[in-house]
Design an enzyme around this catalytic site. Structure first.
Site, PDB file in Angstrom:
ATOM      1  N   HIS A 114       0.571  -1.250   0.145  1.00 28.38           N
ATOM      2  CA  HIS A 114       0.163  -0.269  -0.067  1.00 28.38           C
ATOM      3  C   HIS A 114       1.008   0.999   0.043  1.00 28.38           C
ATOM      4  O   HIS A 114       0.076   1.986   0.730  1.00 28.38           O
ATOM      5  CB  HIS A 114      -0.892   0.075   0.953  1.00 28.38           C
ATOM      6  CG  HIS A 114      -2.159  -0.944   0.816  1.00 28.38           C
ATOM      7  ND1 HIS A 114      -3.024  -1.661   2.532  1.00 28.38           N
ATOM      8  CD2 HIS A 114      -2.577  -1.989  -0.094  1.00 28.38           C
ATOM      9  CE1 HIS A 114      -4.202  -2.704   1.641  1.00 28.38           C
ATOM     10  NE2 HIS A 114      -4.265  -2.549   0.450  1.00 28.38           N
ATOM     11  N   THR A 184      -4.367  -7.147  11.224  1.00 28.36           N
ATOM     12  CA  THR A 184      -5.619  -6.924  10.063  1.00 28.36           C
ATOM     13  C   THR A 184      -6.740  -7.215  10.324  1.00 28.36           C
ATOM     14  O   THR A 184      -6.879  -8.428  10.125  1.00 28.36           O
ATOM     15  CB  THR A 184      -4.692  -7.279   8.590  1.00 28.36           C
ATOM     16  OG1 THR A 184      -5.837  -6.842   7.292  1.00 28.36           O
ATOM     17  CG2 THR A 184      -4.223  -8.896   7.714  1.00 28.36           C
TER      18      THR A 184
HETATM   19  N1  APR Z   1      -1.683  -7.368  17.623  1.00 28.26           N
HETATM   20  C1  APR Z   1      -2.140  -7.576  17.000  1.00 28.26           C
HETATM   21  N2  APR Z   1      -3.009  -6.983  16.439  1.00 28.26           N
HETATM   22  C2  APR Z   1      -3.888  -6.145  16.432  1.00 28.26           C
HETATM   23  C3  APR Z   1      -3.575  -5.378  17.819  1.00 28.26           C
HETATM   24  C4  APR Z   1      -2.484  -6.390  18.751  1.00 28.26           C
HETATM   25  N3  APR Z   1      -1.975  -5.905  19.189  1.00 28.26           N
HETATM   26  N4  APR Z   1      -3.979  -4.419  18.088  1.00 28.26           N
HETATM   27  C5  APR Z   1      -5.139  -4.775  16.836  1.00 28.26           C
HETATM   28  N5  APR Z   1      -4.927  -5.195  16.530  1.00 28.26           N
HETATM   29  C6  APR Z   1      -5.530  -5.648  14.985  1.00 28.26           C
HETATM   30  C7  APR Z   1      -7.322  -5.597  15.241  1.00 28.26           C
HETATM   31  O1  APR Z   1      -7.987  -6.338  16.071  1.00 28.26           O
HETATM   32  C8  APR Z   1      -8.015  -5.193  13.947  1.00 28.26           C
HETATM   33  O2  APR Z   1      -7.967  -6.764  13.513  1.00 28.26           O
HETATM   34  O3  APR Z   1      -5.298  -4.974  14.035  1.00 28.26           O
HETATM   35  C9  APR Z   1      -6.665  -4.483  13.292  1.00 28.26           C
HETATM   36  C10 APR Z   1      -6.093  -3.762  12.509  1.00 28.26           C
HETATM   37  O4  APR Z   1      -7.165  -4.024  11.506  1.00 28.26           O
HETATM   38  P1  APR Z   1      -7.436  -2.090  10.464  1.00 28.26           P
HETATM   39  O5  APR Z   1      -7.592  -1.170  10.934  1.00 28.26           O
HETATM   40  O6  APR Z   1      -8.902  -2.464   9.526  1.00 28.26           O
HETATM   41  O7  APR Z   1      -6.559  -2.074   9.885  1.00 28.26           O
HETATM   42  P2  APR Z   1      -5.580  -3.057   8.354  1.00 28.26           P
HETATM   43  O8  APR Z   1      -6.214  -4.198   8.098  1.00 28.26           O
HETATM   44  O9  APR Z   1      -4.381  -3.343   7.827  1.00 28.26           O
HETATM   45  O10 APR Z   1      -6.426  -2.132   7.169  1.00 28.26           O
HETATM   46  C11 APR Z   1      -6.193  -1.947   6.086  1.00 28.26           C
HETATM   47  O11 APR Z   1      -6.903  -0.581   4.705  1.00 28.26           O
HETATM   48  O12 APR Z   1      -7.721   1.789   5.447  1.00 28.26           O
HETATM   49  C12 APR Z   1      -6.905   0.482   4.405  1.00 28.26           C
HETATM   50  O13 APR Z   1      -4.297   0.596   3.393  1.00 28.26           O
HETATM   51  C13 APR Z   1      -5.352   1.013   5.006  1.00 28.26           C
HETATM   52  O14 APR Z   1      -3.190  -1.045   4.974  1.00 28.26           O
HETATM   53  C14 APR Z   1      -4.993  -0.673   5.084  1.00 28.26           C
HETATM   54  C15 APR Z   1      -6.401  -1.093   4.648  1.00 28.26           C
END
Ligand code: APR
Length: 240
Positions: A114, A184
């Site tokens: 990304h 994620t």
């Molecule tokens: N360790 C592991 N996971 C964690 C922790 C932790 N300490 N704290 C939170 N999480 C998890 C949450 O449970 C959630 O499932 O991280 C995840 C974050 O999810 P999102 O906020 O949706 O982020 P992500 O999945 O990386 O988003 C994907 O969306 O907005 C776009 O381009 C952006 O790359 C990003 C993509």
């Protein structure tokens, strides 16, 4: 959960998301106090947002640069760098994150699907490679231009744009016998499909995070816990 064994013939593909940087103090996107709670995607992370108000976009990513520069890699980043040292070319890391905490922990075989906060590229996609740019801008006038005349924009894949290096990613997933997905939510595609692609080629698939992701059913194991606590010591690497 018992340790995950990595045999001498295994190849590991890791996908990380915002959750792996949460313990470094960087907010995730979809938590109730996450980045998308205080900022509308359509204002800061789409081609239309850039057309309409490039300063609003730069303001958002400048703030993220500032936060990223203050953050330090946490034990989860370090554990993945250590796993790479042990597995060499049998390891591949694909991150959705635009921070550089994996590199700063020592990861080298990694790809930012990304984009990267520390770079900018031409808004006109004139073909020139992205340039290093870590500036924290205070106004649009400070933002440089490409030699072709186009304004520089953050080297970030906006919603509606194609993630980077998908051919390489597909190739690496096809070779993998173990996929480890960390932090994620499984809500953004194509990344949320990687687990399905890995299953098609017969790989074991493990998720690590405090809550099951939306695509949890596709994993052979879900290890509930924070990445910084779960990842160190999670793998047993068989010696050749
Ligand atoms: N360790 C592991 N996971 C964690 C922790 C932790 N300490 N704290 C939170 N999480 C998890 C949450 O449970 C959630 O499932 O991280 C995840 C974050 O999810 P999102 O906020 O949706 O982020 P992500 O999945 O990386 O988003 C994907 O969306 O907005 C776009 O381009 C952006 O790359 C990003 C993509």
């Amino acid at each position: 959960m018992s340790k995950i064994s990595i045999a001498t013939e295994d190849r590991v593909f890791v996908l990380t998301g915002a959750g792996i940087s949460a313990e470094s103090g960087l907010p995730t996107f979809r938590a109730s106090d996450g980045l998308w709670a205080g900022n509308r995607i359509e204002d800061v992370c789409t081609p239309e947002a850039w057309e309409r108000n490039p300063w609003r976009v730069w303001e958002f990513y400048s703030a993220r640069r500032e936060a990223g520069a203050k953050a330090q890699p946490n034990p989860a980043h370090v554990a993945l760098a250590e796993l790479e040292r042990r597995l060499g070319e049998r390891f591949f890391l694909c991150t959705q994150n635009v921070d550089d905490l994996h590199e700063r922990a020592g990861s080298r075989r990694l790809l930012h699907m990304h984009g990267e906060l520390s770079k900018a590229h031409c808004e006109d996609n004139c073909g020139r490679a992205p340039v290093e740019d870590r500036a924290i801008y205070r106004s649009l006038d400070e933002v440089g231009r490409c030699p072709c005349g186009g304004r520089l924009r953050p080297h970030i894949v906006f919603f509606g744009e194609m993630p980077l290096e998908m051919d390489r990613i597909q190739e690496e997933i096809q070779k993998a016998t173990l996929m480890v997905v960390v932090g994620t939510s499984g809500s953004v595609y194509p990344a949320a499909n990687f687990v399905h692609w890995a299953r098609l080629s017969g790989a074991r698939t493990v998720y690590v995070g405090p809550e099951p992701p939306l695509n949890a059913a596709a994993f052979t194991h879900v290890a509930e816990g924070n990445a910084g606590e779960a990842l160190p010591g999670m793998f047993h690497v068989e010696q050749s």
